[in-house]
Design a protein around this motif. Structure first.
Motif, short mmCIF file in Angstrom:
data_model
loop_
_atom_site.label_atom_id
_atom_site.label_comp_id
_atom_site.label_asym_id
_atom_site.label_seq_id
_atom_site.Cartn_x
_atom_site.Cartn_y
_atom_site.Cartn_z
N SER A 282 20.58 4.30 -20.50
CA SER A 282 20.27 3.99 -19.11
C SER A 282 18.89 4.50 -18.71
O SER A 282 18.16 3.84 -17.97
CB SER A 282 21.34 4.61 -18.20
N ALA A 283 18.52 5.68 -19.21
CA ALA A 283 17.20 6.22 -18.90
C ALA A 283 16.09 5.35 -19.49
O ALA A 283 15.05 5.14 -18.85
CB ALA A 283 17.09 7.65 -19.44
N ILE A 284 16.32 4.81 -20.68
CA ILE A 284 15.30 3.95 -21.31
C ILE A 284 15.15 2.65 -20.54
O ILE A 284 14.03 2.14 -20.37
CB ILE A 284 15.67 3.70 -22.78
N THR A 285 16.25 2.08 -20.07
CA THR A 285 16.14 0.85 -19.28
C THR A 285 15.35 1.09 -17.99
O THR A 285 14.61 0.21 -17.54
CB THR A 285 17.53 0.29 -18.96
N LYS A 286 15.51 2.27 -17.40
CA LYS A 286 14.72 2.59 -16.20
C LYS A 286 13.27 2.86 -16.55
O LYS A 286 12.36 2.49 -15.80
CB LYS A 286 15.32 3.80 -15.49
N LEU A 287 13.04 3.50 -17.70
CA LEU A 287 11.68 3.81 -18.11
C LEU A 287 10.88 2.54 -18.39
O LEU A 287 9.73 2.41 -17.97
CB LEU A 287 11.71 4.70 -19.35
N LEU A 288 11.51 1.59 -19.08
CA LEU A 288 10.84 0.34 -19.43
C LEU A 288 10.95 -0.72 -18.36
O LEU A 288 10.36 -1.80 -18.50
CB LEU A 288 11.40 -0.20 -20.75
N GLU A 289 11.74 -0.45 -17.31
CA GLU A 289 11.94 -1.38 -16.20
C GLU A 289 12.52 -2.71 -16.67
O GLU A 289 12.12 -3.78 -16.21
CB GLU A 289 10.63 -1.61 -15.44
N VAL A 290 13.45 -2.64 -17.60
CA VAL A 290 14.15 -3.84 -18.07
C VAL A 290 15.48 -3.94 -17.34
O VAL A 290 16.05 -2.92 -16.92
CB VAL A 290 14.37 -3.79 -19.59
N PRO A 291 16.01 -5.14 -17.15
CA PRO A 291 17.31 -5.29 -16.47
C PRO A 291 18.42 -4.61 -17.26
O PRO A 291 18.66 -4.94 -18.42
CB PRO A 291 17.50 -6.81 -16.40
N ARG A 292 19.09 -3.68 -16.62
CA ARG A 292 20.15 -2.95 -17.31
C ARG A 292 21.32 -3.85 -17.63
O ARG A 292 21.92 -3.75 -18.71
CB ARG A 292 20.60 -1.79 -16.42
N ILE A 293 21.66 -4.76 -16.73
CA ILE A 293 22.79 -5.65 -16.98
C ILE A 293 22.48 -6.60 -18.12
O ILE A 293 23.36 -6.95 -18.91
CB ILE A 293 23.14 -6.43 -15.67
N GLY A 294 21.20 -7.00 -18.25
CA GLY A 294 20.82 -7.85 -19.36
C GLY A 294 20.95 -7.14 -20.69
O GLY A 294 21.43 -7.72 -21.68
N CYS A 295 20.53 -5.88 -20.73
CA CYS A 295 20.69 -5.09 -21.96
C CYS A 295 22.16 -4.88 -22.28
O CYS A 295 22.56 -4.88 -23.46
CB CYS A 295 19.97 -3.75 -21.82
N TYR A 296 22.98 -4.72 -21.25
CA TYR A 296 24.41 -4.55 -21.49
C TYR A 296 25.01 -5.82 -22.08
O TYR A 296 25.86 -5.77 -22.99
CB TYR A 296 25.13 -4.18 -20.20
N PHE A 297 24.58 -7.00 -21.61
CA PHE A 297 25.07 -8.25 -22.19
C PHE A 297 24.64 -8.39 -23.65
O PHE A 297 25.37 -8.95 -24.47
CB PHE A 297 24.58 -9.44 -21.37
N LEU A 298 23.45 -7.90 -23.97
CA LEU A 298 23.02 -7.91 -25.37
C LEU A 298 23.89 -6.98 -26.21
O LEU A 298 24.19 -7.29 -27.37
CB LEU A 298 21.55 -7.51 -25.48
N VAL A 299 24.29 -5.85 -25.63
CA VAL A 299 25.21 -4.95 -26.34
C VAL A 299 26.54 -5.64 -26.58
O VAL A 299 27.14 -5.52 -27.67
CB VAL A 299 25.40 -3.65 -25.54
#
Length: 237
Positions: A152-169
Motif C-alpha cells: 500500500s505504501a508503494i502504491t501511494k509513493l508511485l501514485e498508481v491506482p491501488r484498486i488497479g494493482c489489487y486487480f492485477l494481484v
C-alpha cells in the motif's frame, strides 16, 4: 499494536512503527529461526520500497531531461495520479512472491502439525486446540500485514491506482490457481493427494484473504502522506 496509529504520517516512519508494533506478539509466539525470519522480511520490504523510490527518481530525471514531456508531466501532477502501465506489473508480481514467502516462511500451513505447539506456551499452558490454533493463525497473519502495508505504501509513493494493482494481484492469483488445479492428483500416496488439494485450496482462498487483509491494513496506511512529487523524489520519504 495500537501505537502505530499514533505515529508520524511519513512513509518510513509509519512502516517502522508497524514493524515494531507487531514485533512483540510475533516474537512471543516464535521459537528458533522464526524471529530471524521476521527481521529479514522487514529488511526485504524496506529494500523493496527503496528500490521503487530509486526507480521513481530515475524516471523523474528522465522526464525532466525531455522537454516534450513536461506538459504531460504537469497534467499528471495536477491529477495527483496516473494510469497503470505495463512496467507497473512488477509491483503485483513482487507482492505475490513476498506474500507467499510470508505464508510459508514460518511453516507449511497446509499441515497444522508443521507448527510447534510449544510456541503458544507463553500464553496458554492448558491444551486447548481452538485457542492454540487461533494464536497460530494470528501469528501467521502478522507477516501478511507487513507485506500488504509495504504494498500500500508503494502504491501511494508511485501514485498508481491501488484498486488497479489489487486487480492485477487477483489476476496473478487466478493464474496460479489454474496452475495448481491442473496439478491436483487423485492417485499416489495420501500425502501427495492431500498436498495437491491443499495447495489448490490455499490459492483459491488467497483472494479472499488478501481482500480482508487490505481492509485491515488500510487502518494503518490510510494516513500515510507523501510529499509533492514535484520535489526531489529522494526526499519523499
Amino acid at each position: 499494536m495500537i501505537l502505530p496509529l499514533f505515529s508520524e504520517n511519513g512513509l518510513l516512519s509509519r512502516l517502522n512503527s508497524i514493524f515494531l508494533g507487531f514485533a512483540p506478539p510475533f516474537l512471543l509466539l516464535s521459537i528458533g529461526y522464526e524471529a530471524v525470519f521476521y527481521g529479514s522480511l522487514g529488511l526485504v520490504l524496506i529494500a523493496w520500497i527503496l528500490f521503487e523510490n530509486s526507480l521513481l527518481y530515475l524516471s523523474k530525471v528522465k522526464k525532466s531531461s525531455t522537454s516534450g514531456k513536461n506538459l504531460e508531466e504537469s497534467v499528471l501532477l495536477q491529477n495527483d495520479g496516473r494510469y497503470l502501465q505495463l512496467s507497473d506489473m512488477r509491483i503485483p508480481l513482487t507482492f505475490m512472491v513476498l506474500f507467499n514467502v510470508a505464508f510459508f516462511g514460518t511453516g507449511n500451513f497446509a499441515s497444522i502439525a508443521s507448527f510447534e505447539i510449544s510456541s503458544v506456551y507463553r500464553f496458554i499452558t492448558v491444551f486447548s486446540p481452538f485457542l492454540m490454533a487461533a494464536l497460530l493463525i494470528f501469528k501467521l497473519f502478522i507477516p501478511f500485514l507487513l507485506v500488504i502495508c509495504a504494498f500500500s505504501a508503494i502504491t501511494k509513493l508511485l501514485e498508481v491506482p491501488r484498486i488497479g494493482c489489487y486487480f492485477l494481484v487477483i489476476l496473478c492469483s487466478d493464474v496460479m490457481t489454474i496452475h495448481f488445479f491442473f496439478l491436483v492428483k487423485n492417485t499416489g500416496s495420501w500425502m501427495e493427494i492431500g498436498n495437491s488439494i491443499s495447495h489448490f485450496g490455499i490459492m483459491s482462498a488467497q483472494v479472499v484473504f488478501v481482500l480482508l487483509l487490505f481492509a485491515l491494513t488500510n487502518i494503518y496506511t490510510k494516513d500515510i502522506e507523501i510529499k509533492s512529487s514535484s520535489r526531489d523524489p529522494r526526499k519523499v520519504m
